[in-house]
Design an enzyme around this catalytic site. Structure first.
Site, mmCIF file in Angstrom:
data_model
loop_
_atom_site.group_PDB
_atom_site.id
_atom_site.type_symbol
_atom_site.label_atom_id
_atom_site.label_comp_id
_atom_site.label_asym_id
_atom_site.label_seq_id
_atom_site.Cartn_x
_atom_site.Cartn_y
_atom_site.Cartn_z
ATOM 1 C CG ASP A 115 -1.898 1.117 1.248
ATOM 2 O OD1 ASP A 115 -2.503 1.378 0.194
ATOM 3 O OD2 ASP A 115 -2.067 1.743 2.305
ATOM 4 C CG ASP B 263 -2.159 7.525 0.390
ATOM 5 O OD1 ASP B 263 -1.403 8.502 0.308
ATOM 6 O OD2 ASP B 263 -2.984 7.224 -0.482
ATOM 7 C CG ASP C 151 -2.007 2.347 6.435
ATOM 8 O OD1 ASP C 151 -2.286 1.927 5.288
ATOM 9 O OD2 ASP C 151 -2.467 3.407 6.886
#
Length: 355
Positions: free
Chosen positions: A26, A28, A226
């Protein structure tokens, strides 16, 4: 990995970048936040690549094109080609193309990433709900300056029965100043106005996993993210392993409360976790031990404490890593919760560890 309920983080004697052939990363909250590289990301990814791990960047953010994302990563010191970037815009464009005729017009509520992905699939992006022969509406993150009237445009078309698609439904997105509304919040606006439900392509749903596998050819992928409800759940749905890093949306308290589909295979602070093995979490006389820590669920609370020796009798190093304590707490919490979410109070235990 199986879809059985995970009751503790897993161990790995090999470093993760050697145990898996491809990292599905990922962006961001994992590689960057607010456009700036997260600490240790650049050097960790460089080391993983040098040692032979393939890196692919898989993002639910549909705003930018793969070319723009690759350019940004390269500017940060992470050499990247556009083909190494997979976006939810690409996934939703394929989803739409599978259901409409080639050359169909699609109303775009979002950024350039959506338009480029639609053209790649032979579709025609348009800006007005009044376009004759409109075949679909697609909604993706359009940045903080997306005009309010664009939501009305989508609503007009959806209320007429035009099929509605969304790149993803992430309610929030991390940035340099904190957590901001994501595409999911914008989707809610149109849902309220229409009462309709979109077809969604992005993580954690199968179209995004399909797009990623098709574009990367990964054989032993490791999802790195995250967010529990997108990255980790997406790995669960795809039956692949996952690494949660604590540099973005998810904090330690949320991790302890994770339901089975949101429990990562591994947990680490940041992307340095790719370059190391993962310690074993052991059950010892009703408690869970990892490194120099022992955790237990007692009634309505979770407790964690330092231990002097490991089960083999070897002494524990005085600088026991608090992250091992968090791993032990995960095992205590997840084991107590079973197929649900942990209800025990962990505030004191997390404070002990500094989380």
């Amino acid at each position: 990995m199986t879809r059985l309920s995970r009751t503790s983080p897993a161990a790995s004697e090999r470093s993760l970048h050697q145990a898996y052939d491809t990292a599905l990363l990922d962006l961001d909250g994992v590689v960057y936040a607010g456009g700036e590289a997260i600490a240790h990301a650049v050097e960790s990814l460089a080391s993983a690549r040098v040692d032979g791990m393939h890196l692919a960047y898989v993002t639910n953010n549909a705003l930018r094109t793969p070319d723009a994302v690759a350019e940004h990563l390269s500017e940060l010191g992470i050499p990247t080609e556009a083909g190494e970037v997979i976006t939810s815009a690409q996934a939703v464009a394929r989803l739409i193309a599978d259901q409409v005729e080639p050359g169909s017009k699609v109303l775009v509520i979002g950024g350039e990433g959506l338009r480029v992905a639609l053209r790649e699939r032979g579709l025609v992006p348009v800006e007005s709900a009044e376009e004759e022969g409109l075949a679909a509406v697609v909604q993706g993150y359009g940045g903080p300056d997306l005009a309010w009237g664009r939501f009305a445009e989508a609503s007009y078309a959806v209320n007429r029965g035009v099929p509605w698609f969304a790149s993803n439904t992430d309610l929030t997105i991390p940035g340099a100043r904190g957590i901001a509304p994501g595409n999911g919040a914008a989707v809610e606006v149109v849902r309220i106005a229409t009462g309709a439900e979109p077809q969604v392509a992005g993580k954690p749903l199968p179209p995004m996993h399909r797009e990623t596998v098709l574009r990367t050819g990964a054989k032993r992928p490791l999802v790195v993210g995250d967010r529990l409800d997108t990255d980790i759940e997406g790995a669960f749905n795809g039956e692949v392993d996952s690494l949660l890093v604590l540099t973005g949306v998810t904090d330690a308290a949320q991790l302890l409360r994770a339901e089975p589909r949101h429990r990562p295979t591994y947990v680490d602070r940041d992307l340095r976790g790719l370059l190391t093995g993962q310690p074993q979490v052991r059950e010892v006389k009703g408690a869970w031990q990892c490194g120099g820590w022992s955790a237990v669920a007692l009634g309505q609370t979770l407790d964690v404490a330092r231990i002097a020796t490991v089960p083999s009798g070897e002494p524990v190093a005085p600088e026991a890593d608090p992250l091992d304590g968090l791993r032990a707490l995960c095992a205590a919490a997840w084991s107590a919760a079973g197929d649900g979410a942990c209800a025990q109070d962990a505030e004191k235990a997390l404070a002990t560890l500094g989380f």
